[in-house]
Design a protein around this motif. Structure first.
Motif, PDB file in Angstrom:
ATOM      1  N   PRO A 175       0.776  -1.245   0.000  1.00 37.81           N
ATOM      2  CA  PRO A 175       0.000   0.000   0.000  1.00 37.81           C
ATOM      3  C   PRO A 175       0.809   1.298   0.000  1.00 37.81           C
ATOM      4  CG  PRO A 175      -1.101  -1.591   1.371  1.00 37.81           C
ATOM      5  CD  PRO A 175       0.194  -2.229   0.953  1.00 37.81           C
ATOM      6  N   TYR A 176       1.958   1.335   0.659  1.00 30.46           N
ATOM      7  CA  TYR A 176       2.704   2.596   0.685  1.00 30.46           C
ATOM      8  C   TYR A 176       3.441   2.860  -0.636  1.00 30.46           C
ATOM      9  CZ  TYR A 176       7.054   0.007   1.719  1.00 30.46           C
ATOM     10  OH  TYR A 176       8.131  -0.844   1.662  1.00 30.46           O
ATOM     11  N   ARG A 177       3.424   1.872  -1.567  1.00 27.01           N
ATOM     12  CA  ARG A 177       4.047   2.086  -2.880  1.00 27.01           C
ATOM     13  C   ARG A 177       3.017   2.229  -3.999  1.00 27.01           C
ATOM     14  NH1 ARG A 177       8.397  -1.828  -1.312  1.00 27.01           N
ATOM     15  NH2 ARG A 177       7.226  -3.466  -2.366  1.00 27.01           N
ATOM     16  N   ASN A 178       1.739   2.365  -3.644  1.00 23.32           N
ATOM     17  CA  ASN A 178       0.689   2.437  -4.658  1.00 23.32           C
ATOM     18  C   ASN A 178       0.892   3.584  -5.644  1.00 23.32           C
ATOM     19  OD1 ASN A 178      -0.866   0.228  -3.878  1.00 23.32           O
ATOM     20  ND2 ASN A 178      -2.077   1.418  -2.431  1.00 23.32           N
ATOM     21  N   GLU A 179       1.207   4.767  -5.132  1.00 20.60           N
ATOM     22  CA  GLU A 179       1.352   5.935  -6.012  1.00 20.60           C
ATOM     23  C   GLU A 179       2.508   5.743  -6.991  1.00 20.60           C
ATOM     24  OE1 GLU A 179      -0.561   8.373  -6.564  1.00 20.60           O
ATOM     25  OE2 GLU A 179      -1.931   8.366  -4.869  1.00 20.60           O
ATOM     26  N   LYS A 180       3.593   5.134  -6.527  1.00 20.04           N
ATOM     27  CA  LYS A 180       4.723   4.870  -7.433  1.00 20.04           C
ATOM     28  C   LYS A 180       4.326   3.873  -8.505  1.00 20.04           C
ATOM     29  CE  LYS A 180       8.471   5.904  -4.184  1.00 20.04           C
ATOM     30  NZ  LYS A 180       9.654   5.370  -3.448  1.00 20.04           N
ATOM     31  N   MET A 181       3.506   2.901  -8.126  1.00 18.38           N
ATOM     32  CA  MET A 181       3.024   1.941  -9.114  1.00 18.38           C
ATOM     33  C   MET A 181       2.183   2.630 -10.185  1.00 18.38           C
ATOM     34  SD  MET A 181       2.639  -1.020 -10.474  1.00 18.38           S
ATOM     35  CE  MET A 181       3.208  -2.278  -9.322  1.00 18.38           C
ATOM     36  N   LEU A 182       1.252   3.487  -9.753  1.00 17.05           N
ATOM     37  CA  LEU A 182       0.420   4.182 -10.727  1.00 17.05           C
ATOM     38  C   LEU A 182       1.264   5.098 -11.610  1.00 17.05           C
ATOM     39  CD1 LEU A 182      -2.379   4.625 -11.863  1.00 17.05           C
ATOM     40  CD2 LEU A 182      -2.804   6.334 -10.089  1.00 17.05           C
ATOM     41  N   ASP A 183       2.284   5.722 -11.052  1.00 15.14           N
ATOM     42  CA  ASP A 183       3.191   6.554 -11.852  1.00 15.14           C
ATOM     43  C   ASP A 183       3.898   5.716 -12.911  1.00 15.14           C
ATOM     44  OD1 ASP A 183       2.575   8.871 -10.491  1.00 15.14           O
ATOM     45  OD2 ASP A 183       4.304   8.770  -9.145  1.00 15.14           O
ATOM     46  N   ASP A 184       4.314   4.504 -12.543  1.00 15.67           N
ATOM     47  CA  ASP A 184       4.972   3.627 -13.514  1.00 15.67           C
ATOM     48  C   ASP A 184       4.001   3.197 -14.609  1.00 15.67           C
ATOM     49  OD1 ASP A 184       7.400   3.778 -12.265  1.00 15.67           O
ATOM     50  OD2 ASP A 184       7.214   1.870 -11.200  1.00 15.67           O
ATOM     51  N   LEU A 185       2.753   2.937 -14.243  1.00 12.99           N
ATOM     52  CA  LEU A 185       1.755   2.570 -15.249  1.00 12.99           C
ATOM     53  C   LEU A 185       1.538   3.723 -16.222  1.00 12.99           C
ATOM     54  CD1 LEU A 185      -0.914   0.754 -13.015  1.00 12.99           C
ATOM     55  CD2 LEU A 185       0.894  -0.277 -14.393  1.00 12.99           C
ATOM     56  N   ARG A 186       1.468   4.926 -15.700  1.00  6.40           N
ATOM     57  CA  ARG A 186       1.314   6.105 -16.552  1.00  6.40           C
ATOM     58  C   ARG A 186       2.493   6.258 -17.521  1.00  6.40           C
ATOM     59  NH1 ARG A 186      -0.230   9.172 -11.260  1.00  6.40           N
ATOM     60  NH2 ARG A 186      -2.477   9.548 -11.447  1.00  6.40           N
ATOM     61  N   ALA A 187       3.685   5.944 -17.030  1.00  2.34           N
ATOM     62  CA  ALA A 187       4.896   6.162 -17.817  1.00  2.34           C
ATOM     63  C   ALA A 187       5.166   5.068 -18.843  1.00  2.34           C
ATOM     64  CB  ALA A 187       6.100   6.282 -16.880  1.00  2.34           C
ATOM     65  N   VAL A 188       4.775   3.831 -18.521  1.00  3.44           N
ATOM     66  CA  VAL A 188       5.185   2.687 -19.336  1.00  3.44           C
ATOM     67  C   VAL A 188       4.133   2.245 -20.336  1.00  3.44           C
ATOM     68  CG1 VAL A 188       5.812   0.239 -19.223  1.00  3.44           C
ATOM     69  CG2 VAL A 188       6.794   1.848 -17.587  1.00  3.44           C
ATOM     70  N   LEU A 189       2.865   2.259 -19.940  1.00  2.00           N
ATOM     71  CA  LEU A 189       1.808   1.722 -20.787  1.00  2.00           C
ATOM     72  C   LEU A 189       1.461   2.642 -21.952  1.00  2.00           C
ATOM     73  CD1 LEU A 189      -0.590   0.403 -17.983  1.00  2.00           C
ATOM     74  CD2 LEU A 189       0.920  -0.974 -19.434  1.00  2.00           C
ATOM     75  N   SER A 190       0.872   2.048 -22.979  1.00  2.00           N
ATOM     76  CA  SER A 190       0.419   2.831 -24.139  1.00  2.00           C
ATOM     77  C   SER A 190      -0.738   3.738 -23.729  1.00  2.00           C
ATOM     78  CB  SER A 190      -0.045   1.893 -25.248  1.00  2.00           C
ATOM     79  OG  SER A 190       1.000   1.027 -25.642  1.00  2.00           O
ATOM     80  N   PRO A 191      -0.885   4.901 -24.363  1.00  4.86           N
ATOM     81  CA  PRO A 191      -1.906   5.875 -23.969  1.00  4.86           C
ATOM     82  C   PRO A 191      -3.329   5.312 -23.993  1.00  4.86           C
ATOM     83  CG  PRO A 191      -0.331   6.880 -25.454  1.00  4.86           C
ATOM     84  CD  PRO A 191      -0.011   5.425 -25.439  1.00  4.86           C
ATOM     85  N   GLU A 192      -3.591   4.358 -24.889  1.00  2.00           N
ATOM     86  CA  GLU A 192      -4.957   3.837 -25.021  1.00  2.00           C
ATOM     87  C   GLU A 192      -5.245   2.662 -24.079  1.00  2.00           C
ATOM     88  OE1 GLU A 192      -2.434   1.489 -27.900  1.00  2.00           O
ATOM     89  OE2 GLU A 192      -2.563   3.574 -27.222  1.00  2.00           O
ATOM     90  N   THR A 193      -4.240   2.109 -23.456  1.00  2.00           N
ATOM     91  CA  THR A 193      -4.456   0.990 -22.531  1.00  2.00           C
ATOM     92  C   THR A 193      -5.303   1.442 -21.349  1.00  2.00           C
ATOM     93  OG1 THR A 193      -2.385  -0.108 -23.142  1.00  2.00           O
ATOM     94  CG2 THR A 193      -3.306  -0.645 -20.975  1.00  2.00           C
ATOM     95  N   ARG A 194      -6.289   0.626 -20.991  1.00  3.94           N
ATOM     96  CA  ARG A 194      -7.154   0.969 -19.861  1.00  3.94           C
ATOM     97  C   ARG A 194      -6.564   0.454 -18.557  1.00  3.94           C
ATOM     98  NH1 ARG A 194     -12.634  -1.470 -20.584  1.00  3.94           N
ATOM     99  NH2 ARG A 194     -11.493  -3.071 -21.754  1.00  3.94           N
ATOM    100  N   VAL A 195      -6.718   1.248 -17.527  1.00  2.00           N
ATOM    101  CA  VAL A 195      -6.243   0.883 -16.195  1.00  2.00           C
ATOM    102  C   VAL A 195      -7.382   1.075 -15.206  1.00  2.00           C
ATOM    103  CG1 VAL A 195      -4.636   1.422 -14.321  1.00  2.00           C
ATOM    104  CG2 VAL A 195      -3.861   1.551 -16.705  1.00  2.00           C
ATOM    105  N   CYS A 196      -7.655   0.033 -14.405  1.00  2.00           N
ATOM    106  CA  CYS A 196      -8.622   0.144 -13.319  1.00  2.00           C
ATOM    107  C   CYS A 196      -7.861   0.214 -12.008  1.00  2.00           C
ATOM    108  CB  CYS A 196      -9.572  -1.053 -13.302  1.00  2.00           C
ATOM    109  SG  CYS A 196     -10.721  -1.036 -11.887  1.00  2.00           S
TER     110      CYS A 196
END
Length: 234
Positions: A175-196
């Motif tokens: 839980p204390y690394r959640n924001e870093k995970m979401l930042d990595d998803l924003r940075a790595v994934l394609s713009p059209e990929t959906r994230v829940c």
């Protein structure tokens, strides 16, 4: 008659048990005194909340966590041979799913002990239900690597799996690394990929949102120290 192994669901946070757990679970707990638990303190608190009249001194608890000795836990179900049923409790949600309890369920099958799963909240299934992604084909991947480079590589690989197999990919983070995970998803994934992002499921602070990566880049969040499920689908 041998005792049975009951898989007992617990709440996903500090909510009243009977708001999210069926009355049938309460009835089972009322008749059990022997439990295998991940955390003794929280297990006693849960049992007391759902069955206030139950005698705490009568409870016999056996600890099962990631530090438990495998040789010792092999004896946890011996009491079933005496006709005594056992309850297996997770720290949160349902036992044996992303949970050390799976080893006890495996042992029960090896010993020919009947396993009885009880209905209760599963953050994994509830997140999948609410995501709007492919619930016919999905995979739960547990924790991704801690190393930043390895984690980004794993994210790209899951995105590729999702596209090739039309398969929703689920994972969790400390839980204390959640924001870093979401930042990595924003940075790595394609713009059209959906994230829940499914956070604090069943709690008053519940937050569940599915957006494209492009939209997530414009969305502020506060996921710090809040139990969260992440799902991606390309």
């Amino acid at each position: 008659m041998r005792g049975k192994l009951y898989l007992i669901p617990t709440t996903l946070g500090d909510t009243e048990p009977l708001e999210v757990i069926p009355l049938s679970v309460k009835k089972v707990i009322e008749h059990l005194n022997y439990f295998i638990v991940e955390n003794e303190k929280s297990a006693r608190r849960f049992i007391k909340k759902i069955t206030p009249s139950k005698s705490q001194p009568s409870l016999e608890l056996r600890l099962l966590d990631k530090y438990s000795d495998e040789f010792e836990t092999q004896n946890y179900l011996d009491i079933c041979e005496e006709g005594v049923s056992v309850g297996l409790l997770s720290e949160a949600g349902v036992p044996a799913v992303a949970d050390p309890g799976a080893s006890i369920v495996k042992l029960a099958h090896q010993k020919g002990i009947q396993v009885v799963p009880l209905v209760g909240p599963s953050s994994i299934l509830m997140a999948m239900m609410a995501s709007g992604m492919n619930g016919q084909n999905f995979a739960f991947n547990g924790y991704l690597p801690i190393d930043k480079g390895d984690r980004k590589k794993a994210i790209k690989e899951l995105e590729r799996f999702s596209k090739d197999k039309n398969q929703s990919q689920m994972f969790i983070e400390t839980p204390y690394r959640n924001e870093k995970m979401l930042d990595d998803l924003r940075a790595v994934l394609s713009p059209e990929t959906r994230v829940c992002v499914a956070c604090d499921i069943t709690l008053p602070s519940e937050y569940i949102k599915t957006l494209s990566v492009k939209e997530w880049k414009k969305t502020k969040t506060d996921l710090h120290k809040r139990p969260t499920i992440f799902i991606i689908h390309k």
